[in-house]
Design a protein around this motif. Structure first.
Motif, short mmCIF file in Angstrom:
data_model
loop_
_atom_site.label_atom_id
_atom_site.label_comp_id
_atom_site.label_asym_id
_atom_site.label_seq_id
_atom_site.Cartn_x
_atom_site.Cartn_y
_atom_site.Cartn_z
N SER A 279 -13.57 -0.49 -6.63
CA SER A 279 -13.29 -1.67 -5.84
C SER A 279 -13.67 -2.33 -5.01
N VAL B 222 -3.07 -4.85 0.09
CA VAL B 222 -1.85 -3.64 0.79
C VAL B 222 -1.71 -3.46 1.98
N GLY C 86 1.09 -1.93 -0.20
CA GLY C 86 0.01 -0.46 -0.22
C GLY C 86 1.17 1.09 -0.30
N PRO D 266 -7.12 -6.77 -3.85
CA PRO D 266 -7.00 -5.41 -3.45
C PRO D 266 -6.65 -4.59 -1.59
N ASP D 267 -6.95 -6.72 -0.63
CA ASP D 267 -7.09 -6.31 0.74
C ASP D 267 -5.37 -6.98 0.83
N LEU E 238 -13.00 -2.65 1.73
CA LEU E 238 -11.56 -3.50 2.37
C LEU E 238 -12.56 -3.99 3.95
N ARG F 48 -6.75 0.58 -3.80
CA ARG F 48 -7.00 -0.20 -4.38
C ARG F 48 -7.78 -0.41 -5.69
N ASP G 283 -6.39 -3.40 -8.43
CA ASP G 283 -7.40 -3.54 -9.19
C ASP G 283 -6.71 -3.98 -10.65
#
Lengths: 337, 311
Positions: free
Chosen positions: B14, A163, A127, A160-161, B17, A150, A154
């Motif tokens: 997206s 980071v 990130g 995106p998790d 989180l 994110r 993507d």
């Protein structure tokens, strides 16, 4: 290559607007010796390059190790200070820029590095690596920045998790995607890909190259694609430039160059690409060059390639061939063409 | 190559989180707890610090109180570490000495670390300053330290004493003197580490992004040369405590009635045959402190390295 992309219809040879124009670029690294550290010479890593990169195209830059490909790419991005020549980015000379004006140009041009392991700071999370350009240029703040990071992850096909993970937790291909996401963060127009696939294994190479192609189509990017993998260059590039010992020897669009190479060095280079047909491969005649690439601190007089050229004539040892346009859009530097 | 090709169009939102944000401090703490040596070291060091700060309130004997009738006593309830040749309580002296020794050690280490790291990073990163700064480092290494210390202390002791009072004045002087004479090793080590880190591609990447030099140093260079800095920090405390004791021994440090661990050690040397515990206790205090700090540093270094963390 199951998801082969359609040939992209970007390159029209008639489109006149170059995004980057390089005029007589010189990049010499001084050599110091002795107690007084006097300069006794220079390694001429890049010795007089003139070429254009058109908006939206991919220019492949090929040549053997140590011929100055990477140096050219880095000099274009002003990671080195060019010894001479001009680099026009949309008509603006950036070769002499410095300090803040240069920093303001940085977002327009980015780089993807060869070694995805070394180009990511091991102590930063993914990130923060991708957010760094956004922070430095202050384009997104707070939540918007997080959302942008994110979105970038993507866009390059990563979860995106991720980071909060560190680079060592990823595979080589994933790391290269992180590098690509970082290069894309500032919405650049021009990206120098410095052998982005050389450190990856073959199955991953195709993924990364196709990702690059995809992004180009979507975002209208312009690439300088440095590589020594000729088949990959054939796959991605619109035009190809061949370098030898700091000089460009041939520049043409990809179909022409691969079909009828004119410069003896290009011919030798192309003959090294294996043909995926055992019968042809068994009878194919390869041009094998003798000797090594000469020392760039002490290049031969005349044509730089004369020491290894199978077609050299007397004139080649005396007079340096000029870089000229033999057919429209096709440049060669050779006396025999 | 089929895992990555399907992507939403650029600019589309997206997924939100889902994982909780990890913080660096929590990660480091989690990893530090895994390092057994580090945890034990931290407990020992914190115990020493706690004793040194609060001990004098629990063990209410004045370390300077003379009692000629109870000289050179062994261990007892009244005197847990015995007494010296003037009947002063050793435990009270070790506690009082610890305050000075620890604060001198830690402050001087920080000063030398700050100097050494700054000089090392600047010399390693800016090629033009490399020569001059490294020659300066060589110069400091070549200086005969003891005569230099003598001169500095002779020149400034009285000025500082008059200005800040006898104890604070001499404290500042000793910290300063130790700090400016022990940064050279750190500077050399850090310079070497910076030279190798700055050639890595991620520094070039930061340049191509347009990161300012200052931020490149703080964000990319410094965190990557943390290991050698940590090591020289832990060793620095030990050196500082020992240098302070040498100065006190020469009569240039704190006044003779002002206990420090080094002072106690040197005072005890002459009585070693009669009363070995006078050397053992302050020596043990110094060794334990240095050892525990070394282990804490070791644990911290591992905890701060994301490549080791989580393994």
């Amino acid at each position: 290559m199951s998801v082969e992309l359609a040939e992209h219809p970007i390159n029209q040879p008639a489109s006149p607007a170059p995004l980057v124009r390089v005029e007589d670029l010189l990049m010499h690294f001084p050599v110091y010796k002795g107690i007084l550290r006097r300069q006794i010479g220079a390694v001429k890593a890049v010795d007089g390059l003139t070429f254009d990169i058109r908006k939206g195209e991919t220019l492949g830059l090929v040549g053997e190790s140590g011929c100055g490909k990477s140096t050219t790419g880095r000099a274009l991005l002003r990671l080195y200070r060019a010894t001479g020549g001009r680099i026009l980015f949309e008509g603006k000379d950036i070769a002499a820029l410095d300090g803040e004006p240069l920093r303001r140009m940085r977002p327009r041009m980015q780089m993807i590095f060869q070694d995805p392991q070394a180009s990511l700071n091991p102590r930063m999370t993914v990130g923060s690596i991708i957010a760094e350009p956004l922070i430095e240029h202050g384009v997104y703040k707070g939540e918007a920045r997080k959302a942008k990071v994110r979105e970038l992850l993507d866009a390059v096909g990563l979860n995106p998790d991720y980071v909060n993970r560190y680079p060592h937790e990823f595979s080589g291909g994933q790391r290269q995607r992180i590098g690509i996401a970082r290069a894309l963060a500032l919405d650049p127009d021009f990206i120098v890909c410095d052998e982005p696939i050389a450190a990856l294994d073959v199955s991953i190479q195709a993924q990364v190259v196709n990702l690059l192609k995809d992004l180009q189509k979507k975002l209208g990017l312009t690439y300088l694609f440095i590589s020594h993998d000729l088949s990959m260059v054939k796959h991605i590039a619109d035009r190809v430039a061949v370098m030898y010992l700091g000089k460009m020897v041939e520049l043409a669009d990809v179909a022409t160059l691969f079909a009828v190479p004119k410069h003896p060095y290009t011919k030798a280079l192309l003959s090294a690409v294996p043909v995926p047909d055992p019968q042809v491969e068994a009878t194919r005649k390869r041009i094998i060059l003798k000797g090594d690439i000469p020392d760039p601190a002490n290049p031969p007089v005349g044509c730089k390639f004369c020491t290894r050229c199978p077609e050299a004539i007397e004139r080649c040892f005396v007079e340096e061939p000029v870089w000229r346009e033999v057919d429209p859009g096709r440049h060669v530097a050779c006396h025999r063409v | 190559m089929s895992d990555a090709v399907i992507k939403p169009p650029h600019g589309s939102p997206s997924a939100p989180l889902v994982t909780k944000q990890r913080t660096l401090a929590a990660d480091v703490w989690r990893q530090f707890r895994q390092h057994r040596g580090g945890v034990v070291g931290a407990i020992v060091f914190l115990t020493i610090v706690f004793l040194v700060i609060f001990g004098p309130y629990l063990h209410g004997i004045n370390p300077a109180a003379l009692d000629v009738r109870s000289r050179n006593l062994g261990i007892s309830f009244a005197h847990p570490m015995g007494t010296d040749n003037l009947g002063r309580d050793m435990f009270a002296q070790v506690l009082a000495g610890g305050r000075t020794s620890l604060s001198v050690g830690i402050t001087a280490m920080m000063l030398s670390l700050l100097l050494g790291t700054t000089i090392g990073v600047v010399a390693g990163y800016f090629k033009r300053l490399d020569g001059p700064l490294m020659r300066l480092t060589d110069l400091f290494l070549a200086l005969p330290l003891l005569p230099l210390l003598l001169v500095i202390i002779m020149l400034f002791r009285d000025v500082l004493r008059a200005r800040f009072g006898p104890e604070t004045g001499i404290f500042l002087l000793i910290v300063f003197v130790i700090g400016i004479t022990s940064w050279m090793q750190t500077a050399r080590i850090v310079r070497g580490a910076v030279l190798s880190v700055k050639e890595q591609e991620f520094v070039l990447a930061a340049k191509s992004i347009g990161t300012r030099e200052r931020r490149i140093v703080t964000r990319h260079i410094l965190p990557n040369v943390l290991s050698p800095i940590m090591v020289s920090a832990t060793l620095g405390i030990a050196t500082a405590i020992i240098t302070e004791s040498a100065l006190s021994f020469l009569g240039l440090g704190f006044p003779s009635d002002f206990p420090t661990w080094g002072r106690l050690l040197y005072d005890g040397v002459n009585f070693m045959t009669i009363n070995p515990s006078r050397v053992i206790w302050p020596g043990l205090a110094i060794s334990l402190t240095v050892l525990s700090i070394n282990y804490v540093g070791d644990g911290l270094r591992d905890a701060l390295d994301p490549r080791i963390r989580g393994r």
